[in-house]
Scaffold this motif. Structure first.
Motif, mmCIF file in Angstrom:
data_model
loop_
_atom_site.group_PDB
_atom_site.id
_atom_site.type_symbol
_atom_site.label_atom_id
_atom_site.label_comp_id
_atom_site.label_asym_id
_atom_site.label_seq_id
_atom_site.Cartn_x
_atom_site.Cartn_y
_atom_site.Cartn_z
ATOM 1 N N LEU A 155 -25.223 -3.246 5.598
ATOM 2 C CA LEU A 155 -23.877 -2.847 6.039
ATOM 3 C C LEU A 155 -22.974 -2.570 4.838
ATOM 4 O O LEU A 155 -22.234 -1.577 4.820
ATOM 5 N N ALA A 156 -23.029 -3.428 3.836
ATOM 6 C CA ALA A 156 -22.227 -3.200 2.627
ATOM 7 C C ALA A 156 -22.687 -1.934 1.908
ATOM 8 O O ALA A 156 -21.864 -1.157 1.413
ATOM 9 N N GLY A 157 -23.999 -1.724 1.858
ATOM 10 C CA GLY A 157 -24.521 -0.505 1.233
ATOM 11 C C GLY A 157 -24.032 0.737 1.941
ATOM 12 O O GLY A 157 -23.651 1.728 1.307
ATOM 13 N N SER A 158 -24.023 0.699 3.257
ATOM 14 C CA SER A 158 -23.551 1.849 4.015
ATOM 15 C C SER A 158 -22.059 2.107 3.774
ATOM 16 O O SER A 158 -21.636 3.263 3.619
ATOM 17 N N ALA A 159 -21.280 1.054 3.710
ATOM 18 C CA ALA A 159 -19.846 1.214 3.423
ATOM 19 C C ALA A 159 -19.637 1.803 2.028
ATOM 20 O O ALA A 159 -18.802 2.699 1.835
ATOM 21 N N LEU A 160 -20.409 1.337 1.060
ATOM 22 C CA LEU A 160 -20.319 1.875 -0.301
ATOM 23 C C LEU A 160 -20.742 3.345 -0.332
ATOM 24 O O LEU A 160 -20.121 4.166 -1.005
ATOM 25 N N GLY A 161 -21.777 3.690 0.417
ATOM 26 C CA GLY A 161 -22.212 5.087 0.494
ATOM 27 C C GLY A 161 -21.155 5.980 1.105
ATOM 28 O O GLY A 161 -20.924 7.103 0.641
ATOM 29 N N ALA A 162 -20.485 5.492 2.148
ATOM 30 C CA ALA A 162 -19.408 6.272 2.772
ATOM 31 C C ALA A 162 -18.252 6.473 1.791
ATOM 32 O O ALA A 162 -17.682 7.567 1.697
ATOM 33 N N ALA A 163 -17.929 5.435 1.033
ATOM 34 C CA ALA A 163 -16.867 5.553 0.027
ATOM 35 C C ALA A 163 -17.271 6.536 -1.075
ATOM 36 O O ALA A 163 -16.443 7.322 -1.549
ATOM 37 N N SER A 164 -18.523 6.504 -1.470
ATOM 38 C CA SER A 164 -19.017 7.443 -2.486
ATOM 39 C C SER A 164 -18.928 8.877 -1.987
ATOM 40 O O SER A 164 -18.510 9.777 -2.719
ATOM 41 N N ALA A 165 -19.316 9.096 -0.744
ATOM 42 C CA ALA A 165 -19.218 10.442 -0.161
ATOM 43 C C ALA A 165 -17.765 10.893 -0.094
ATOM 44 O O ALA A 165 -17.454 12.056 -0.397
ATOM 45 N N ALA A 166 -16.877 9.989 0.277
ATOM 46 C CA ALA A 166 -15.449 10.329 0.334
ATOM 47 C C ALA A 166 -14.933 10.728 -1.044
ATOM 48 O O ALA A 166 -14.134 11.663 -1.170
ATOM 49 N N ALA A 167 -15.399 10.058 -2.083
ATOM 50 C CA ALA A 167 -14.982 10.398 -3.450
ATOM 51 C C ALA A 167 -15.476 11.789 -3.836
ATOM 52 O O ALA A 167 -14.732 12.571 -4.452
ATOM 53 N N VAL A 168 -16.708 12.123 -3.467
ATOM 54 C CA VAL A 168 -17.238 13.459 -3.760
ATOM 55 C C VAL A 168 -16.446 14.524 -2.997
ATOM 56 O O VAL A 168 -16.081 15.567 -3.552
ATOM 57 N N LEU A 169 -16.156 14.262 -1.732
ATOM 58 C CA LEU A 169 -15.392 15.226 -0.929
ATOM 59 C C LEU A 169 -13.974 15.407 -1.482
ATOM 60 O O LEU A 169 -13.465 16.530 -1.525
ATOM 61 N N ALA A 170 -13.353 14.314 -1.924
ATOM 62 C CA ALA A 170 -12.010 14.410 -2.512
ATOM 63 C C ALA A 170 -12.044 15.208 -3.813
ATOM 64 O O ALA A 170 -11.166 16.046 -4.059
ATOM 65 N N ALA A 171 -13.063 14.964 -4.630
ATOM 66 C CA ALA A 171 -13.182 15.717 -5.885
ATOM 67 C C ALA A 171 -13.439 17.191 -5.602
ATOM 68 O O ALA A 171 -12.874 18.063 -6.277
ATOM 69 N N ASP A 172 -14.257 17.482 -4.606
ATOM 70 C CA ASP A 172 -14.534 18.874 -4.246
ATOM 71 C C ASP A 172 -13.259 19.562 -3.753
ATOM 72 O O ASP A 172 -12.997 20.716 -4.098
ATOM 73 N N LYS A 173 -12.474 18.851 -2.984
ATOM 74 C CA LYS A 173 -11.216 19.417 -2.474
ATOM 75 C C LYS A 173 -10.237 19.678 -3.620
ATOM 76 O O LYS A 173 -9.570 20.706 -3.661
ATOM 77 N N LYS A 174 -10.192 18.756 -4.555
ATOM 78 C CA LYS A 174 -9.243 18.879 -5.664
ATOM 79 C C LYS A 174 -9.692 19.906 -6.703
ATOM 80 O O LYS A 174 -8.872 20.684 -7.204
ATOM 81 N N PHE A 175 -10.973 19.923 -7.037
ATOM 82 C CA PHE A 175 -11.445 20.750 -8.146
ATOM 83 C C PHE A 175 -12.357 21.902 -7.730
ATOM 84 O O PHE A 175 -12.714 22.723 -8.569
ATOM 85 N N GLY A 176 -12.753 21.948 -6.466
ATOM 86 C CA GLY A 176 -13.813 22.858 -6.036
ATOM 87 C C GLY A 176 -13.523 24.340 -6.119
ATOM 88 O O GLY A 176 -14.395 25.115 -6.490
ATOM 89 N N ASP A 177 -12.366 24.775 -5.774
ATOM 90 C CA ASP A 177 -12.110 26.226 -5.688
ATOM 91 C C ASP A 177 -11.172 26.721 -6.769
ATOM 92 O O ASP A 177 -10.369 27.619 -6.552
ATOM 93 N N ARG A 178 -11.287 26.178 -7.952
ATOM 94 C CA ARG A 178 -10.439 26.618 -9.057
ATOM 95 C C ARG A 178 -10.922 27.948 -9.588
ATOM 96 O O ARG A 178 -12.111 28.183 -9.720
ATOM 97 N N PRO A 179 -9.984 28.822 -9.939
ATOM 98 C CA PRO A 179 -10.398 30.087 -10.555
ATOM 99 C C PRO A 179 -11.019 29.829 -11.913
ATOM 100 O O PRO A 179 -10.653 28.895 -12.616
ATOM 101 N N ARG A 180 -11.953 30.684 -12.282
ATOM 102 C CA ARG A 180 -12.665 30.504 -13.567
ATOM 103 C C ARG A 180 -11.976 31.230 -14.679
ATOM 104 O O ARG A 180 -11.411 32.192 -14.651
#
Length: 180
Positions: A155-180
């Motif tokens: 259960l703790a592993g799953s919660a940590l995995g969900a938090a890790s995925a949320a961090a990746v999604l937040a980073a993608d939202k923040k940095f993902g579509d920047r012009p080059r």
């Protein structure tokens, strides 16, 4: 006054392991499937492999497929760090059968649960499929069937995995579509 013949109560998490192993875990096909899942999830390599296939096959979304790999590996790495801090030993009770080998003797949190949840959340967002509901429960249950994790580990592993995925999604939202 106690004697060597006193019956000690079984810890609750061990009782859950016993119940799972005496129920569905008593089926050799279930154990074989759980072992297969264990090998697939070892060090997040199966998830990285699926992300690589997605990266090759789905060129318009390569960045997101790379994010799946980063999320699974990052979640796995975070779980390893936490394991080394917490240092909870794996189940070791005479009534619990250990049905697969493990790379370490540390149990909390489950790295398989962590990387599977991260990968399932990220691939689910990418594909529109309910992958967390389809992939996470079987992986968590497999770790208990195999006798290598307590319920709170998965259960703790799953919660940590969900938090890790949320961090990746937040980073993608923040940095993902920047012009080059």
């Amino acid at each position: 006054m106690s004697s060597e013949f006193d019956i000690q109560p079984v810890p609750r998490e061990v009782a859950v392991l016993q119940a799972v192993q005496s129920g569905i875990g008593g089926n050799p096909s279930v154990i074989a499937a759980a072992r297969g899942m264990s090998h697939f999830g070892e060090h997040a390599l199966g998830w990285v492999g699926l992300a690589a296939i997605g990266w090759v096959a789905d060129k318009p979304r390569r960045r997101q497929w790379a994010g799946v790999a980063v999320g699974a590996v990052g979640a796995h790495a975070a779980s390893i760090v936490i394991k080394r801090v917490v240092r909870r030993p794996r189940p070791n009770h005479p009534s619990v059968a250990v049905n697969v080998s493990t790379p370490s003797k540390l149990s909390f949190p489950s790295s398989h649960a962590t990387s599977t949840t991260a990968a399932a959340v990220l691939m689910g967002r990418l594909t529109g499929l309910p992958l967390p509901a389809l992939l996470v429960p079987p992986m968590l249950l497999s770790r208990v069937v195999l006798g290598v994790h307590y319920p709170t580990d998965v259960l703790a592993g799953s919660a940590l995995g969900a938090a890790s995925a949320a961090a990746v999604l937040a980073a993608d939202k923040k940095f993902g579509d920047r012009p080059r």
